[in-house]
Scaffold this motif. Structure first.
Motif, short mmCIF file in Angstrom:
data_model
loop_
_atom_site.label_atom_id
_atom_site.label_comp_id
_atom_site.label_asym_id
_atom_site.label_seq_id
_atom_site.Cartn_x
_atom_site.Cartn_y
_atom_site.Cartn_z
N UNK A 253 0.83 -1.20 0.00
CA UNK A 253 0.00 0.00 0.00
C UNK A 253 0.87 1.25 0.00
N UNK A 254 0.58 2.14 -0.92
CA UNK A 254 1.20 3.46 -0.91
C UNK A 254 0.14 4.45 -0.46
N UNK A 255 0.29 4.97 0.72
CA UNK A 255 -0.75 5.81 1.30
C UNK A 255 -0.79 7.18 0.62
N UNK A 256 -1.93 7.85 0.77
CA UNK A 256 -2.16 9.14 0.11
C UNK A 256 -1.03 10.12 0.42
N UNK A 360 -0.87 4.36 -9.38
CA UNK A 360 -1.11 3.31 -8.39
C UNK A 360 -2.32 2.49 -8.87
N UNK A 361 -2.55 1.39 -8.21
CA UNK A 361 -3.71 0.55 -8.49
C UNK A 361 -4.73 0.73 -7.37
N UNK A 362 -5.95 1.07 -7.75
CA UNK A 362 -6.98 1.38 -6.75
C UNK A 362 -7.97 0.22 -6.62
N UNK A 363 -8.09 -0.27 -5.40
CA UNK A 363 -9.04 -1.34 -5.09
C UNK A 363 -10.11 -0.77 -4.17
N UNK A 364 -11.40 -0.88 -4.51
CA UNK A 364 -12.45 -0.40 -3.61
C UNK A 364 -12.25 -0.97 -2.21
N UNK A 372 -13.70 0.85 13.19
CA UNK A 372 -13.38 2.28 13.22
C UNK A 372 -12.75 2.66 14.56
N UNK A 373 -11.85 3.60 14.49
CA UNK A 373 -11.13 4.03 15.69
C UNK A 373 -9.80 3.36 15.83
N UNK A 374 -9.70 2.11 15.36
CA UNK A 374 -8.43 1.38 15.40
C UNK A 374 -7.89 1.09 14.01
N UNK A 375 -8.78 1.04 13.03
CA UNK A 375 -8.40 0.69 11.67
C UNK A 375 -7.95 1.94 10.91
N UNK A 376 -6.68 2.07 10.55
CA UNK A 376 -6.19 3.28 9.89
C UNK A 376 -6.70 3.47 8.47
N UNK A 377 -7.32 2.46 7.87
CA UNK A 377 -7.84 2.61 6.52
C UNK A 377 -9.36 2.67 6.51
N UNK A 378 -9.98 2.79 7.66
CA UNK A 378 -11.45 2.73 7.76
C UNK A 378 -12.13 3.81 6.95
N UNK A 380 -10.98 5.31 4.15
CA UNK A 380 -10.52 5.39 2.76
C UNK A 380 -11.58 4.84 1.80
N UNK A 381 -11.70 5.50 0.65
CA UNK A 381 -12.59 4.98 -0.39
C UNK A 381 -11.90 3.85 -1.16
N UNK A 382 -10.61 4.02 -1.37
CA UNK A 382 -9.84 3.01 -2.11
C UNK A 382 -8.59 2.62 -1.34
N UNK A 383 -8.17 1.37 -1.52
CA UNK A 383 -6.87 0.90 -1.08
C UNK A 383 -5.93 1.10 -2.27
N UNK A 384 -4.87 1.86 -2.09
CA UNK A 384 -3.99 2.23 -3.20
C UNK A 384 -2.71 1.40 -3.14
N UNK A 385 -2.49 0.61 -4.17
CA UNK A 385 -1.44 -0.41 -4.16
C UNK A 385 -0.38 -0.16 -5.22
N UNK A 386 0.84 -0.59 -4.89
CA UNK A 386 1.97 -0.56 -5.82
C UNK A 386 2.77 -1.84 -5.66
N UNK A 387 3.79 -1.97 -6.45
CA UNK A 387 4.72 -3.10 -6.37
C UNK A 387 5.32 -3.16 -4.97
N UNK A 388 5.19 -4.32 -4.30
CA UNK A 388 5.72 -4.46 -2.94
C UNK A 388 7.23 -4.39 -2.90
N UNK A 389 7.88 -4.52 -4.06
CA UNK A 389 9.32 -4.34 -4.10
C UNK A 389 9.74 -2.93 -3.71
N UNK A 390 8.79 -2.00 -3.78
CA UNK A 390 9.10 -0.62 -3.38
C UNK A 390 9.35 -0.50 -1.88
#
Length: 636
Positions: A253-256, A360-364, A372-378, A380-390
Motif C-alpha cells: 500500500x502506498x498511502x495518500x 497506483x492501483x486502486x481497489x475499492x 473504526x477508531x483502530x483501523x487506519x484505513x477505515x 478510505x474509499x480506495x486501497x492504493x497499491x503498488x509493487x511491494x518491491x518498493x
C-alpha cells in the motif's frame, strides 16, 4: 498519419474515452465487458470480513488438506531417495519468487524447473520432484507473472510455455505487429471497466498487456480476457484438486500523499480465496482483515454489503499488473537523471499521472468503517497499491512467515536488481528481517523471520552468489534456503527495462535460474543437503540431535552468524563460472557441467556488458522512450 510510437503514447493514458481509430480496424464492441466487473445478487450466507486473528480462511484450510495428500507421499519419497528417514509429520514448504520483470519471471521459473521431474535437467540433478512437495507459492512483480502464468497453464513445464505460448519476442508495450489493434483492445477493455463504475488506471492497461503474453491463449487480450484469480481452482483442474501449490500474489500500500513507499507499509495478499492483510497501516498499525476475493469490488460498509455486489474485479491480469505497479519509481529515477528535453517531457507526464492517481492501483475499500477508531484505513474509499518491491522487500517472503501458516521451510529465489550490474545482494531478506523486528516491538505483530546479515555482509560473505540456509537452529522460524541469481551459464542479469527477449536469450536466462538452484550439477552433496533443509523442522532437529549427514550439510551451508560490514568491492561475477566459495570449500572443481542437457558454450567474461540500466539505449526516439518507461519501470 500518426507515428505508431506516438500512437502508443496517446492511447495508453486515454482510458476514460475511446479515441478515434482507423475504420479499417475491427474494434470490439463496448458492450463486450469481458474484463469488466459485473453485478450479481449478494449472497446471504457470506462472511464479508474475517478478522486476521481468526487465522486461515476456510478455503485455504480445505485446500491445504487436499494438497497434503499430494505433498506427504512425495516428501517421503524425496527424503528416502537421499537416504533420510521418513519425516514424523509432513513439513510445510513454500517457495517465493522475487520481482524484476521478465528477468525475474524467467529466473524464478528456471528455479521451479529444477524442482520438476518433468525437466530432464531437474530430474538428473537430484532436485526434480520437490515442487510436488510444496504447499505455498508466493510471487511479486515479475515473480507474480511467473505465478499467474504457471498456475493458469496448469503447471506446465516452463520451457514448454516459452516454446509454445509466451510471446516474449514481441515487445510487451510496443509490439511488432497489430499495434493499432493492440492499443484499441487495451483501451476498449479498460473503458468497459470504467463504464461499470470502477476506477481505472494504467495498471489495467499494463496488466492486460502482460496477460496477452503469458496467460492461456483463450484469456489473452484478443480473445476473452476474463480469467479471475478466484476462478483458478475451478478452471485449472490441477489447482482445484491440490496438484499445484497454493498461489499468493502480493502488493504494497502506498498511502495518500506518499511517493516513496515506507518499508513498514501494509503488505496485501491476493489468493484464490481472499484479499487482505495481516496488519493494516504504515505509521499506525492495527490488526488486519480479509474479504472474499470473488466479490472484491462489492460495496461494503462495516463488514456488511449494501445490496450492490459484483464479481469479476479480481481479474488475474489486473492482479499481476497491480503486483508490478511502479510508475512512481520512474519519477524518482528521473529526478536523478540529466535534464534533457526528453527527460523533462517524460517527467512532466509522469508527474501528471501521480497527481491523477494513475500511478497506483486502486481497489475499492472492502474494509470501510470496519473496526473504526483502530483501523487506519477505515475512512478510505480506495486501497492504493503498488509493487511491494518498493518496500525493498523484493522477495515475497512475508506471507510465508505468518505464524498461522506454520511454514517450515522456504526456498527464496532472488533475482533482484540490487547492484550496479543487476545482481542481488541480499537487501530484500535484510529488509524483511528489520521490518519483522519493528513490527514485533511496536505492534506485537509476529513475523517469523530468522536473522540474516547486512547488505555488506551478504556480499563480503559470498552469500549472494550461492545458496545459503538461514535460521538453521532457530526453531521458532522457518528455515530459509536463499537462492540468488548467479551467472552459472548465461548473462542472466538482463535489465528490468528489457521488455522483449529472443527465444534463445529467454531460454538461457531460464536455464541459468535452474542452475542457480541445482548448482549446475557441480556439487554432489547438494541435493541431499537441500533435502535435509526442507525436512529439518518436521523432525524438530537442532545441532544437538540432527543426523551426522545433515549436520555436516548445515555446517557447510548455514550462515555462520558473521556480518562483515566493511564496504565490499563492486560485485561483478564472471559469466559461466562457479562461485569462488564453492571452490574454496572443495565442494566443486570449478567445472560447470550441467546434467541432462547439452552443454552451452559461454564466454568467460565479466557481466558488465549485459547490464543495460540506461533506458535511452534500449529505446530510441522520444515516443519509444516514453512507452519504454511506461512499461519498463513498473518492475524492480
Amino acid at each position: 498519419m500518426i507515428n505508431p510510437a506516438l500512437f502508443g503514447l496517446i492511447a495508453v493514458p486515454s482510458v476514460l474515452a475511446a479515441p478515434s481509430y482507423s475504420p479499417s480496424v475491427e474494434v470490439r464492441s463496448l458492450g463486450d465487458k469481458s474484463y469488466a466487473p459485473y453485478k450479481v445478487d449478494c449472497p446471504a450466507d457470506l462472511t464479508w470480513i474475517r478478522n486476521a486473528t481468526e487465522g486461515l480462511a476456510t478455503g485455504e484450510k480445505d485446500f491445504l488438506a487436499t494438497r497434503e495428500k499430494v505433498t506427504s507421499p512425495v516428501i517421503n519419497t524425496m527424503a528416502a531417495s537421499h537416504g533420510l528417514a521418513k519425516p514424523p509429520r509432513t513439513p510445510v514448504i513454500g517457495v517465493a519468487l522475487a520481482g524484476g520483470g521478465y528477468r525475474a519471471m524467467l529466473t524464478g521459473l528456471g528455479g521451479i524447473s529444477a524442482m520438476m521431474n518433468e525437466s530432464s535437467e531437474g530430474a538428473a540433478s537430484g532436485i526434480g520432484g520437490w515442487l510436488d512437495g510444496v504447499a505455498y507459492w508466493a510471487g511479486l512483480s515479475g515473480g507474480s507473472w511467473a505465478t499467474g502464468s504457471f498456475m493458469s497453464n496448469g503447471g506446465e513445464l516452463p520451457i514448454n510455455l516459452l516454446n509454445n505460448l509466451w510471446d516474449l519476442e514481441s515487445n510487451l508495450i510496443f509490439p511488432d505487429d497489430d499495434k493499432v489493434s493492440f492499443y484499441t483492445e487495451l483501451v476498449t477493455e479498460t473503458n468497459a471497466k470504467n463504464d461499470a463504475g470502477f476506477p481505472t488506471q494504467l495498471t489495467d492497461l499494463w496488466g492486460l498487456a502482460v496477460g496477452s503474453h503469458v496467460l492461456p491463449t483463450e484469456y489473452q487480450l484478443f480473445n476473452t480476457p476474463n480469467l479471475t484469480f478466484s476462478s483458478l481452482p475451478s478452471v485449472v483442474s490441477k489447482l482445484g484438486n491440490g496438484s499445484l501449490p497454493m498461489p499468493i500474489i502480493v502488493a504494497a500500500e502506498r498511502e495518500a500523499g506518499e511517493l516513496v513507499v515506507a518499508e513498514n507499509a501494509t503488505v496485501w495478499e491476493f489468493t484464490p480465496f481472499e484479499f487482505g492483510s495481516w496488519a493494516f497501516g504504515s505509521v499506525v498499525k492495527s490488526i488486519g482483515a480479509f474479504t472474499s476475493i470473488e466479490y472484491l469490488g462489492s460495496n461494503l460498509n462495516n463488514g456488511s454489503a449494501n445490496g450492490t455486489c459484483y464479481k469479476g474485479f479480481d481479474q488475474l491480469s489486473y492482479v499481476m499488473g497491480t503486483s508490478a505497479t511502479l510508475f512512481n519509481g520512474a519519477l524518482l529515477s528521473l529526478n536523478n537523471s540529466d535534464s534533457s528535453l526528453a527527460t523533462s517531457l517524460i517527467q512532466g507526464f509522469l508527474e501528471d499521472l501521480g497527481e491523477d492517481q494513475q500511478d497506483i492501483s486502486r481497489v475499492p475499500n472492502s474494509f470501510a468503517n470496519y473496526n473504526s477508531g483502530e483501523n487506519p484505513i477505515a475512512e478510505l474509499e480506495y486501497i492504493t497499491l503498488v509493487d511491494a518491491g518498493e518496500t525493498n522487500q523484493n522477495i515475497p517472503i512475508e506471507p510465508l512467515l505468518i505464524p498461522f501458516r506454520e511454514v517450515d521451510a522456504i526456498i527464496a529465489f532472488d533475482s533482484s536488481y540490487d547492484s550496479t550490474y543487476i545482481w542481488p545482494n541480499g537487501t530484500a531478506l535484510r529488509t524483511t528481517f528489520e521490518r519483522a523486528k519493528i513490527l514485533a516491538e511496536n505492534t506485537g505483530t509476529q513475523i517469523r523471520m530468522p536473522e540474516v546479515p547486512s547488505e555488506n555482509g551478504f556480499i563480503n560473505g559470498g552469500y549472494n552468489s550461492r545458496p545459503t540456509f538461514f535460521g538453521c537452529n532457530d526453531t521458532t522460524t522457518p528455515l530459509i534456503v536463499y537462492v540468488p541469481n548467479y551467472p552459472w551459464s548465461a548473462a542472466a542479469n538482463t535489465s528490468t527495462y528489457q521488455l522483449e527477449y529472443s527465444k534463445t536469450q529467454a531460454q538461457d536466462v531460464l536455464n541459468n535460474g535452474l542452475r542457480s538452484l541445482s548448482l549446475n550439477g557441480t556439487v554432489a552433496t547438494w541435493p541431499k543437503c537441500l533435502a535435509c533443509a526442507l525436512t529439518d523442522r518436521s523432525f524438530g532437529y537442532t545441532s544437538s540431535n540432527r543426523t551426522a549427514d545433515c549436520q555436516s550439510c548445515f555446517d557447510t551451508w548455514c550462515w555462520a552468524g558473521d556480518d562483515n560490514t566493511t564496504t565490499p568491492n563492486t560485485y561483478d561475477p564472471v559469466i559461466g563460472s562457479v562461485p569462488p566459495w564453492l571452490i574454496e570449500k572443495g565442494l566443486s572443481t570449478g567445472v560447470a557441467d550441467a546434467k541432462g542437457v547439452e552443454n552451452t558454450t559461454q564466454n568467460t567474461t565479466s557481466s558488465q556488458s549485459s547490464a543495460s540500466p540506461s533506458i535511452s539505449i534500449a529505446w530510441k526516439g522520444l515516443g519509444l522512450t516514453v512507452i519504454g518507461l511506461l512499461g519498463g519501470v513498473m518492475v524492480l
